[in-house]
Design a protein around this motif. Sequence first.
Motif, PDB file in Angstrom:
ATOM      1  N   TYR A 120       0.837  -1.202   0.000  1.00 29.84           N
ATOM      2  CA  TYR A 120       0.000   0.000   0.000  1.00 29.84           C
ATOM      3  C   TYR A 120       0.868   1.245   0.000  1.00 29.84           C
ATOM      4  O   TYR A 120       1.998   1.236   0.466  1.00 29.84           O
ATOM      5  N   LEU A 121       0.264   2.333  -0.483  1.00 28.58           N
ATOM      6  CA  LEU A 121       0.813   3.671  -0.307  1.00 28.58           C
ATOM      7  C   LEU A 121      -0.179   4.432   0.544  1.00 28.58           C
ATOM      8  O   LEU A 121      -1.341   4.581   0.159  1.00 28.58           O
ATOM      9  N   ILE A 122       0.264   4.881   1.723  1.00 28.55           N
ATOM     10  CA  ILE A 122      -0.574   5.696   2.595  1.00 28.55           C
ATOM     11  C   ILE A 122      -0.154   7.156   2.437  1.00 28.55           C
ATOM     12  O   ILE A 122       1.040   7.460   2.476  1.00 28.55           O
ATOM     13  N   LEU A 123      -1.111   8.033   2.185  1.00 25.06           N
ATOM     14  CA  LEU A 123      -0.877   9.475   2.216  1.00 25.06           C
ATOM     15  C   LEU A 123      -1.682  10.021   3.384  1.00 25.06           C
ATOM     16  O   LEU A 123      -2.843   9.643   3.563  1.00 25.06           O
ATOM     17  N   HIS A 124      -1.070  10.892   4.181  1.00 23.91           N
ATOM     18  CA  HIS A 124      -1.746  11.423   5.370  1.00 23.91           C
ATOM     19  C   HIS A 124      -1.353  12.873   5.591  1.00 23.91           C
ATOM     20  O   HIS A 124      -0.307  13.335   5.137  1.00 23.91           O
TER      21      HIS A 124
END
Length: 195
Positions: free
Chosen positions: A128-132
């Motif tokens: 996954y790629l998490i952007l926050h």
Amino acid sequence: AYVGEAPWHRLGTPLQGAATAEEMFAASGLGWNVVLEPVFVKHNGDIVAVEGYKATIRDTDRRALGVVGSHYRPIQNSEMFAFAEALLQASQGKVVYETAGSLRNGQIVWTLANLGENQVVDDTMVNYLILHSSHDGSKPFGGKLTTTRVVCMNTLSLTQSLSIGTDLVIQSSVISDQSSVNRIDTLSAPLEIQS
């Protein structure tokens, strides 16, 4: 909002099939902006502005999300999704949104993209790629490659505490710079964004 298996807490809006950015954005409840407003205190009976600080306010309900320095520039939720969408377009359609939402009444927001699976010995791992981002100034806008499906504060914290994965801290000036996103060759290699 989520695609696929319901989170353990059973909260969120389920979406069927591969969700577009617009669908995930709408279902996640992140269709609001952050505005900066002066901070005031009462001092000796007078109302006085606090120099050097601003309050972050959600525009839809006027909820205060935090107090930040006067140079803070909020990354709007729509900008986070636009940046994610640019990354997804760079991956040539191999990536889909899986979860998105807010924590602490909107102080922290995220979107998670499924990058596909890898077979490791007898186990399948999902990448996954998490952007926050945070609207209270507690964390910079950033992201990370991870194998953790983010659905709550515990799983978001887990992605940030693990030593594996690639950290991605994004300067606010990069958000509107499409050429920075175009320099990313692959989402499975370490990500480096230059402004």
